[in-house]
Each structure stands twice: as C-alpha cells, then as structure tokens.
Design an enzyme around this catalytic site. Sequence first.
Site, PDB file in Angstrom:
ATOM      1  N   ALA A  77       1.172  -1.127  -0.108  1.00 20.08           N
ATOM      2  CA  ALA A  77      -0.342  -0.250   0.083  1.00 20.08           C
ATOM      3  C   ALA A  77       0.910   1.116   0.195  1.00 20.08           C
ATOM      4  O   ALA A  77       1.990   1.174   0.868  1.00 20.08           O
ATOM      5  CB  ALA A  77      -0.794  -0.401   1.099  1.00 20.08           C
ATOM      6  N   LEU A 148       2.762  -1.112   4.239  1.00 22.03           N
ATOM      7  CA  LEU A 148       3.051   0.068   3.334  1.00 22.03           C
ATOM      8  C   LEU A 148       4.301  -0.863   2.187  1.00 22.03           C
ATOM      9  O   LEU A 148       5.611  -1.203   2.743  1.00 22.03           O
ATOM     10  CB  LEU A 148       3.547   0.867   3.928  1.00 22.03           C
ATOM     11  CG  LEU A 148       2.285   1.685   5.182  1.00 22.03           C
ATOM     12  CD1 LEU A 148       3.082   2.476   5.727  1.00 22.03           C
ATOM     13  CD2 LEU A 148       1.350   2.117   4.907  1.00 22.03           C
ATOM     14  N   CYS A 149       4.407  -0.347   1.273  1.00 21.36           N
ATOM     15  CA  CYS A 149       5.579  -0.170  -0.283  1.00 21.36           C
ATOM     16  C   CYS A 149       6.687   0.232  -0.211  1.00 21.36           C
ATOM     17  O   CYS A 149       7.806  -0.592   0.885  1.00 21.36           O
ATOM     18  CB  CYS A 149       4.473   0.699  -1.183  1.00 21.36           C
ATOM     19  SG  CYS A 149       6.489   0.110  -2.281  1.00 21.36           S
ATOM     20  N   PHE A 150       6.480   1.001   1.561  1.00 20.20           N
ATOM     21  CA  PHE A 150       8.194   2.270   1.596  1.00 20.20           C
ATOM     22  C   PHE A 150       8.491   1.083   2.960  1.00 20.20           C
ATOM     23  O   PHE A 150       9.197   1.869   2.985  1.00 20.20           O
ATOM     24  CB  PHE A 150       7.516   3.427   2.185  1.00 20.20           C
ATOM     25  CG  PHE A 150       7.667   4.265   0.360  1.00 20.20           C
ATOM     26  CD1 PHE A 150       6.730   4.320  -0.453  1.00 20.20           C
ATOM     27  CD2 PHE A 150       9.059   4.795   0.234  1.00 20.20           C
ATOM     28  CE1 PHE A 150       6.294   4.639  -1.468  1.00 20.20           C
ATOM     29  CE2 PHE A 150       8.870   5.383  -1.422  1.00 20.20           C
ATOM     30  CZ  PHE A 150       7.683   5.101  -1.928  1.00 20.20           C
TER      31      PHE A 150
END
Lengths: 263, 127
Positions: A77, A148-150
Amino acid sequence: MTPCLLLIDPPQVGAWNMAVDEALLADADERGAAAVRFYRWSEPTLSLGYFQAAADRQLHPPSRDLPMVRRQSGGGALVHDRELTYSIALPATHPFARRPPSLYRLVHDALRDALAAQGVTVRTVGCCAESCGEPQSGGDAGTVEPFLCFERRHPIDLVVASAGDAAASSKVVGSAQRRRRGALLQHGSVLLERSPAAPELPGLAEARGRAIDHEEIVRNVAATVLAALELVVQRSALSDPLRQTAARLQASKYESAQWQQRR
Amino acid sequence: MNPADLKYAKTHEWVSLAGDVATVGISAFAIEALTDLVFMELPVVGKQVEPEQPMCEVESVKAVSDVYAPVAGEVIEVNESLPDNLEVLGTDPYGEGWIAKIRLAAGAGTDHLLDHAAYEKQCAEEG
C-alpha cells in the site's frame, strides 16, 4: 522513434488517477500506443496493491481515515500525499516491454540523477551485503510482507541512507508493474516529504533539509526517459476516446465497492 | 508431461488435451520471465472461459500479470495446492505446476494453438 503521449497532470482523485493509468495500458495493448505521465493526488489517498486485502488497512492506523483506491499493480500500500507519481505505458512491441526489469532500472536511474542534481544522494537497495551475492528482496513466497510499500525492500528500490547510520535507510522511490498481453504499465511513487498519514516514513525533504523541486524532477526525468525509450511526444493531453475510457473505468471499477473490496 | 508434446498459446500458456478436457499451465519461459512469484489467484471452478481472455492472475514481487485461457470451455478443476506451493511452477511447470482443467465447449478445439516448435521459435524471437 515511437509516438508518445506525455501527460503532466494536475492533482486528481485516486479513482481517476488509476482509471487513466488503466486506460493508457489498454491503449498500449490494443493500439500499440505509448505514454509517459506524471501526476499528483488532490487529497491524501491510500492505494492498495492489487492483491492486498481491504481489511489490512486497519493495520495502519495513521492512514485509516483516508479515501482508498485499489491499484492494478501489485506490491504494498502507498500513502499518496506529499509525493509524486509517474506512470509509463509501453506496447508489447517496444524493446523495454520485452525486458520489464530494464524499465525499472531506467526510470530509477533517471530519478537518482535528477535527485542528485538537487543535492540528494540516493542509491538502489541492491544486495544485502557485498559478499552475499543475493538480492535483499523479502519477496519470497510465504513470507509476510509489511503493509506499506515503503516499508518493503526490493533490490531496485531507491533509498536514502540515514545520516550517521549507514545501515539504516529510508525508501524514497518504489515502482510496480501490470502486464497485459506483453504490453506494460509501470507506475511508481517518489516520496517528496513525510506525510502525517504515514509519519514513520521520512521523505526526500527530510533528507535534504528543505523541499524538493518536484517540477524540476518531472522535467529532468521526462527528458531522460523519453530519450532512452526513443519516444517522440505527439500529444500532451488525453484524447476524447481515452478520456471516455478513463471516465467509464473510474465510475464502473475504481469507485465501485466491488473493486475496492474484491479481497 | 513432455513439453514437446504440448500445445501453446501465444500468451505462454500450455495445453495438454485428453478427450475433451484440457489441462492448462504456464510455460517455463513465462515462469522465468515473471520472476519471483509471490501470489496466485486461481480461476473459479465453473467459470466459462474464452481464448485470449484473462482466466486468473499471478503476482511477482514487482508485477501483476494475467494468465489467459488458451481454449474455450468451462473450468472444472483447479490445482488448489498451487498458491501455497508456487515454487513448483519453477521446478515442474508442466506437471505439478498445472493450474486448471477446462472442459472444452462444444465445437471448441486446439487448432489455433502453436505446436512446440512454433512456440520455441516465438520464445526465441521474444528472448
């Protein structure tokens, strides 16, 4: 040279942004068209990776109240707030569509150079250690990835090393792809600044000590990418048919509860 | 199964036909191109499929790709264990890595598919 649509869009809602990207992929697949696009979001928005469960957003309280959209691409996300998003659509006949990983490298190298011009040094995640020879992917089947993607790491992601702690790093650029009959959509996010909706993720402004000029990033990256992909800009606005396709996708798919809650 | 005995769609799905039931999977060439598979959503049993239409989807670390139906018919069985054992797509793509069985629709066939030699030629051109 391949004719290309270049879009530098004003901030729009998430459902429209995702609908345009899908329309560009469809155009690449069905008509052999190419497109490069830069855009932002008119309100802070959470985008879920294609296979992520909608209920998993509860895992991240700071973004829980944001509007949500589901992407066509995979991965984790993203909180689209103080960030810049790009997308590239290529037809199956384009050499870079035949070697999808090469497009990640091209765009991320262009972003790395554009950021260096503003005094921010970023690097790819690469290997976990000089001697191991293995990428630090974390993407093995069966492992639980962060929401989360990050907070995920892939060798081609761009990170900025934390001051005084070479081992720690903050991811500032991540990308994902959707492939359709050989045509390719790649879109990605550049984290310009820490968002209140994802306070655990420092951005480029925190690394630099002041704001990034994102318009200069767009100019530099667009020039590099267009030249490397041998694209010649033929249009700089959506055609009526593409706009109609995007509007239909926005209403029937990206705004629908069925799509949002498909998992 | 011997890859040389199978038929192939241009979109890299293989087909083994026994009577009117086609067993379907993804070719080794495509598996290698997808790289680092992490998730697969199987087709739904009972789903009616058409050639070149998406049948299910697979996610690698950095991409989502469609898997296309190579024949027309009804999905009658899926490899339920596959999503939890995606590594078999790499180790045995033409055996344990099968995805679905499709009962051919009346009048449907496999004449539109490539034989192994033609598929190998396509892969060489793409490679």
